[in-house]
Design a protein around this motif. Structure first.
Motif, PDB file in Angstrom:
ATOM      1  N   ALA B 161     -67.583  13.437  44.546  1.00  0.00           N
ATOM      2  CA  ALA B 161     -67.403  14.878  44.755  1.00  0.00           C
ATOM      3  C   ALA B 161     -68.555  15.428  45.584  1.00  0.00           C
ATOM      4  CB  ALA B 161     -67.335  15.598  43.415  1.00  0.00           C
ATOM      5  N   ALA B 174     -63.638  16.886  47.461  1.00  0.00           N
ATOM      6  CA  ALA B 174     -63.725  15.437  47.288  1.00  0.00           C
ATOM      7  C   ALA B 174     -64.221  14.815  48.579  1.00  0.00           C
ATOM      8  CB  ALA B 174     -62.364  14.865  46.926  1.00  0.00           C
ATOM      9  N   VAL B 262     -61.597  18.069  43.913  1.00  0.00           N
ATOM     10  CA  VAL B 262     -61.728  17.507  42.563  1.00  0.00           C
ATOM     11  C   VAL B 262     -61.966  18.644  41.589  1.00  0.00           C
ATOM     12  CG1 VAL B 262     -62.968  15.884  41.088  1.00  0.00           C
ATOM     13  CG2 VAL B 262     -62.976  15.566  43.574  1.00  0.00           C
TER      14      VAL B 262
END
Lengths: 361, 361
Positions: B161, B174, B262
């Motif tokens: 991340a 991400a 994410v």
């Protein structure tokens, strides 16, 4: 070689084999099972081993609940060759009754007592030892077979042997019987070379055994002789018989009185006391040197595993990554333990009994 | 809290669960089993966990051999909510078909893909994460749920991340997906704090997913949309679909193109990958802190033993003197291994297949 004239085998078929749970149960104990994969039960193998020595002169003594199973496994035996104990009265009453029954048929008979659940692979050596023991017994001695110890076992009693008995090839005078020792004493016994395992095999004239018994337990000797004389009184007289082991009742006091002789046994002997013992009796599996299987090898899948597996439940047994494991599969119970904990299987049976699960014991 | 408007769950129900043999079999795989003793199968628990977010907007995709079992376990689902794959075509075809079916009903639909055989005990935290993920997805992102690693596991892929996504509570951009690492790299990943486990949970607009797919695998996107438009052509079109996992087909290239977000998951998550995992999900047995039992504790007798026992064969299971053992009893097979060897159970299944014993796998 012919059979030994006037020699009878007495086969006490008892004991639950608790440490072999779940294969061995109260309802079908160890002696009724084929534990070595030989195609014969331990009882059948015992009688087969004796046949060259006794012919058909065999008497099996077993608990009433097992009498039918014993007769079914030994169809050649006549009805009066299987004595059914109405209740457990320990080994002296069992062997004493057989001795009294045989004594009435042949007052000069020599009997040999051999438990129904022991394994002796070397039948040639066994026969040779028993032939000598029978000769010694004919002289009026109580003969015990002394197994050469292969380890300082603490699970057996020991016999201390003394000087040679004149006129016989290997027989020695017995100095004393000693109870199961602790590990230190067991090691001393084995190191001394004087001690042998007491495997509970006795060879003696039936009359000698009963006369010795009459010295220390006259009521017990009279009781078994009375039953032999009047078999219909079995149920009446049996319950009053003293519960005592043959070692305590006769062998130990007779040794102290100088009446006991040891014939050393060079053969290997195993009482299949637990799954660690059982593992030693099973052949290795091809390609799996550390594995022993009772049952069908085709039912067992192992991945980096060693030990003993019994596939007796009709199911696949798979073991992955365990050394010296014991896996015993049966239709209603499965046991998992290790060779080193084999003695503790008894605790499972105790726990099941405490839970009232006698259907599983 | 109400359900998320326009939010659909896609539940791929596949995978054999080979490492959970003999509980999990090809014919009744892991997702159809109650492996946690909760009274619900993993599939039922998955749908129940999603219900507060989706209401009845759930589509399960499963292999044709399991479609009837899935319908039986989820009777509330309508016929067209269980999609039966004529043959295995990996996760992209399965999830893609569900996405295409949902897209036709609601072109603005946001879907979340959640495997049928994962366990997430903290439903409150799960709901909170998925609600944020759905908001992010509505903006056109492909959202993946990043599980906080509890160990340097080598059995999962990881997601790296980057910076926070403006306007959301916890979402991060991400940077990349990475394949299952070796132990050294896994330890580095966890130590860095930048990496999270990729649990295969994706939240995305159905149309976004299919449009991304169309960039890299246009034939696959066209195929699933054609089936959704003409369900009667399933058997005709399905076999030609590319076999590829959703991670490779879309997630990895989309991450490289900057389209993936994410949402970090603070909840514990388990894919019940083997019996070591399963042991952690079972409650401890009273008085036996090291023991976990799947099935009836009353069917298990342990003497100085720890580990996990599944009593699923209707028989007594007894374990004596083994630590961290795994004993799995079923009606036609019993497995004995250890927690540390739990991954190697697959080798048993491989051996059985090699022997042609597919009746046992």
């Amino acid at each position: 070689m012919s059979t030994i004239p006037g020699f009878w085998a007495v086969v006490p078929a008892g004991g639950a084999g608790t440490r072999l749970w779940p294969l061995s149960r109260a309802a079908h104990p160890k002696f009724l099972l084929d534990l070595t994969g030989s195609g014969r039960t331990l009882l059948q193998a015992t009688v087969e081993r004796l046949e060259p020595l006794t012919g058909d002169r065999v008497v099996v003594v077993t608990g009433a609940p097992h009498a039918d199973a014993v007769r079914a496994q030994l169809p050649a035996l006549a009805g009066d060759q299987v004595l059914a104990e109405p209740s457990p009265r320990d080994s002296m009453a069992a062997i004493g009754l057989a001795a009294a029954v045989i004594e009435r048929q042949d007052p000069q008979a020599v009997i040999g007592s051999f438990a129904a659940d022991h394994v002796i692979p070397d039948t040639t050596a066994f026969e040779s030892v028993i032939r000598e023991a029978a000769e010694v017994a004919r002289e009026g001695h109580l003969v015990t077979i002394g197994i050469e110890p292969t380890s300082p076992a603490t699970g057996f009693g020991y016999i201390r042997a003394g000087e040679a008995l004149a006129g016989f090839a290997t027989a020695l005078r017995a100095v004393e019987f000693v109870e199961k020792p602790d590990a230190v004493r067991a090691a001393q016994y084995v190191a001394s070379g004087e001690f042998r395992w007491n495997a509970g095999m006795f060879v003696v004239k039936a009359a000698t055994l009963l006369d010795l018994l009459a010295q220390w337990h006259p009521e017990l000797a009279a009781g078994v002789r009375a039953i032999a004389a009047s078999p219909e009184r079995l149920d009446e007289l049996w319950p009053a018989l003293t519960r005592i082991a043959i070692d305590h009742a006769v062998a130990e006091p007779a040794a102290d009185a100088g009446h006991v002789v040891v014939v050393p046994a060079p053969f290997s002997w195993d009482d299949v006391g637990d799954f660690a013992s059982l593992a030693e009796l099973l052949p290795p599996v091809e390609g799996e040197p550390g594995l022993r299987v009772l049952g069908s090898v085709d039912d067992v899948t192992t991945i980096e595993a060693s030990g003993v597996v019994a596939a007796a439940g009709g199911r696949r047994v798979a073991v992955v990554g365990l050394e010296d494991v014991v896996v015993i599969d049966t239709p209603d119970a499965v046991l998992v333990t290790t060779r080193s904990r084999a003695q503790d299987v008894k605790a499972v049976v105790d726990a099941l009994k405490a839970q009232g699960r006698t259907d599983l014991t």
